[in-house]
Write an enzyme that holds these catalytic residues in place. Structure first.
Site, PDB file in Angstrom:
ATOM      1  CB  ILE A  13      -9.915 -85.073  -7.171  1.00  0.00           C
ATOM      2  CG1 ILE A  13     -10.521 -85.359  -5.796  1.00  0.00           C
ATOM      3  CG2 ILE A  13      -8.672 -84.209  -7.050  1.00  0.00           C
ATOM      4  CD1 ILE A  13      -9.572 -86.117  -4.855  1.00  0.00           C
ATOM      5  N   GLY A  14     -13.315 -84.941  -8.119  1.00  0.00           N
ATOM      6  CA  GLY A  14     -14.458 -85.773  -8.485  1.00  0.00           C
ATOM      7  C   GLY A  14     -15.132 -86.511  -7.354  1.00  0.00           C
ATOM      8  N   GLY A  15     -15.035 -85.993  -6.138  1.00  0.00           N
ATOM      9  CA  GLY A  15     -15.694 -86.650  -5.007  1.00  0.00           C
ATOM     10  C   GLY A  15     -17.198 -86.741  -5.176  1.00  0.00           C
ATOM     11  CG  ASP A  34     -12.190 -77.178  -9.845  1.00  0.00           C
ATOM     12  OD1 ASP A  34     -11.201 -76.430  -9.734  1.00  0.00           O
ATOM     13  OD2 ASP A  34     -12.796 -77.649  -8.863  1.00  0.00           O
ATOM     14  CB  ILE A  57     -18.614 -70.606 -11.622  1.00  0.00           C
ATOM     15  CG1 ILE A  57     -18.218 -72.076 -11.387  1.00  0.00           C
ATOM     16  CG2 ILE A  57     -20.125 -70.439 -11.484  1.00  0.00           C
ATOM     17  CD1 ILE A  57     -18.469 -72.587 -10.003  1.00  0.00           C
ATOM     18  CD  GLU A  58     -16.684 -65.955 -10.742  1.00  0.00           C
ATOM     19  OE1 GLU A  58     -15.991 -65.278  -9.950  1.00  0.00           O
ATOM     20  OE2 GLU A  58     -16.375 -67.115 -11.098  1.00  0.00           O
ATOM     21  CB  SER A  76     -17.714 -78.798  -2.900  1.00  0.00           C
ATOM     22  OG  SER A  76     -18.333 -80.038  -2.735  1.00  0.00           O
ATOM     23  CB  CYS A  79     -14.309 -74.404   2.624  1.00  0.00           C
ATOM     24  SG  CYS A  79     -12.541 -74.820   2.580  1.00  0.00           S
TER      25      CYS A  79
END
Length: 394
Positions: A13-15, A34, A57-58, A76, A79
């Site tokens: 969301i743009g943190g 994203d 991203i790949e 980020s 996780c």
């Protein structure tokens, strides 16, 4: 000095973008990447002028990375491969594939970025992925520093312990003496505030404890353990909470709460949650100087997902919980209802995360979606501080 060209991967969301803006560093986010549709809608709502790549991203080629000519990389990575309450698949988890792709691309860039900032969960620091990251950084000629930081170190009453790494190419020195230890506070121009790898900082230890529960665990039975007080907490846990509330270096929750909530009734805990989970709720008041880590399951699951707010501040918690196990279900509900406990609103959690007042969600975003997105986000103020530290020089 021309603005830094910044690439934001796993932009959510743009943190990271908010942290970059708060740092006041002259910069332009040349692309945010994203695949989460809902997160991308929120990102676009707040940063309409930033190019948003809705692709894996790949799926970004080496040439596309080179064409961006970015000076700073913010990221980020997912996780789930590293969280301590998950399967800890590490690099074998398919969700780590994109991060490994970045590490493969980094040494092959025509112009590697001068600066890198990475955030992840506690647990990443002992992963194989972290070893691969460090190997790639050293291969490319970076200096780096690792941190385990919680917002409490900035006086924010929320425990959210996270791993951070900042790196810069060796031709530019850090403003402080780097160490191979995990720092638990920010370095200062006079030296390091903290450089412990043993987690001697009580604030970060406390933040670490907040993540001990899983979302799927059933409620624990108080009859199986007689060492608990009137709630399912040990005397040590109660003492720890009282110690946090007495720490005047931490601001009170009241500063982060909304003053006028439209439909406040939607946030009060339903009767079934009060009856089933009463003994394991982490209850805080507006005057409290602490709250546990808010996860993506907040508002949907109860155990281990975040604190709840007692709004009837003239009622003692102990009086509502006294002899709770000996009364009827109807009486139990009546006693608990006197506390008027509610969930924190998404805006309040955003405030604790450091999102600016003008940050918002598209009208069609549901409360549940807001909780999920914020639970996957990070603390903006910590990012801003780390970017400042990263760009400082001797």
């Amino acid at each position: 000095m021309s603005p830094l060209r910044v690439l934001e991967l796993y932009s959510g969301i743009g943190g990271m973008h908010c942290g970059l803006a708060e740092s006041a560093v002259p910069a332009e986010v040349v692309a945010a990447v994203d695949v989460n549709t809902t997160a991308n809608q929120v990102y676009k709502y707040n940063f309409p002028d930033t190019p948003l790549w809705t692709k894996t991203i790949e799926g970004i080629s080496l040439k596309e990375f080179d064409d961006l000519a970015f000076d700073m990389l913010l990221m980020s990575p997912p996780c789930q491969p590293f969280t301590r309450i998950g399967l800890q698949g590490d690099v074998t988890d398919p969700r780590a594939r994109s991060f490994l792709y970045i590490l493969d691309i980094l040494p092959r860039l025509q112009k590697p970025p001068m600066y890198i900032l990475l955030e992840n969960v506690k647990g990443f620091e002992s992963s194989i992925a972290r070893e691969n990251l460090v190997t790639a950084l050293l291969r490319c000629g970076y200096r780096y520093q690792e941190f385990l930081l919680s917002p409490t170190c900035l006086g924010i009453p929320n425990s959210r312990l996270r791993y951070f790494l900042i790196a810069k190419l060796q031709k530019e020195e850090f403003s402080f003496q780097v160490t191979n230890q995990l720092l638990e506070d920010f370095p200062t121009c006079f030296g390091l505030v903290s450089s412990s790898t043993t987690h001697s900082s009580s604030r970060n230890v406390n933040a670490d404890l907040d993540l001990k529960s899983t979302l799927s665990d059933p409620p624990r039975d108080p009859k199986q353990d007689t060492s608990f007080l009137y709630k399912l907490e040990t005397p040590e846990e109660l003492e720890r909470k009282q110690s946090q509330d007495n720490d005047s270096s931490i601001r009170t929750l009241d500063e982060f709460l909304e003053k006028n909530i439209g439909d406040i009734n939607q946030y009060f805990l339903p009767s079934r949650s009060l009856l089933r989970y009463a003994l394991i709720l982490d209850i805080v008041q507006p005057s409290s100087r602490r709250s546990t880590c808010f996860t993506k399951g907040y508002g949907h699951y109860v155990e281990g997902t975040g604190s709840v707010l007692q709004t009837a501040t003239d009622v003692e918690i102990s009086s509502a919980y006294e002899a709770l196990e000996t009364v009827t279900e109807e009486e139990k509900l009546a006693k608990l209802s006197t506390l008027k406990m509610r969930y924190f609103t998404p805006r309040e959690i955003a405030n604790l995360h450091g999102f600016p007042p003008q940050f918002g969600f598209p009208e069609k975003t549901t409360t549940k979606q807001c909780y999920r997105l914020l639970g996957n986000s990070l603390n903006v103020h910590i990012v801003a501080k780390l970017i400042t530290v990263l760009l400082q020089s001797h």
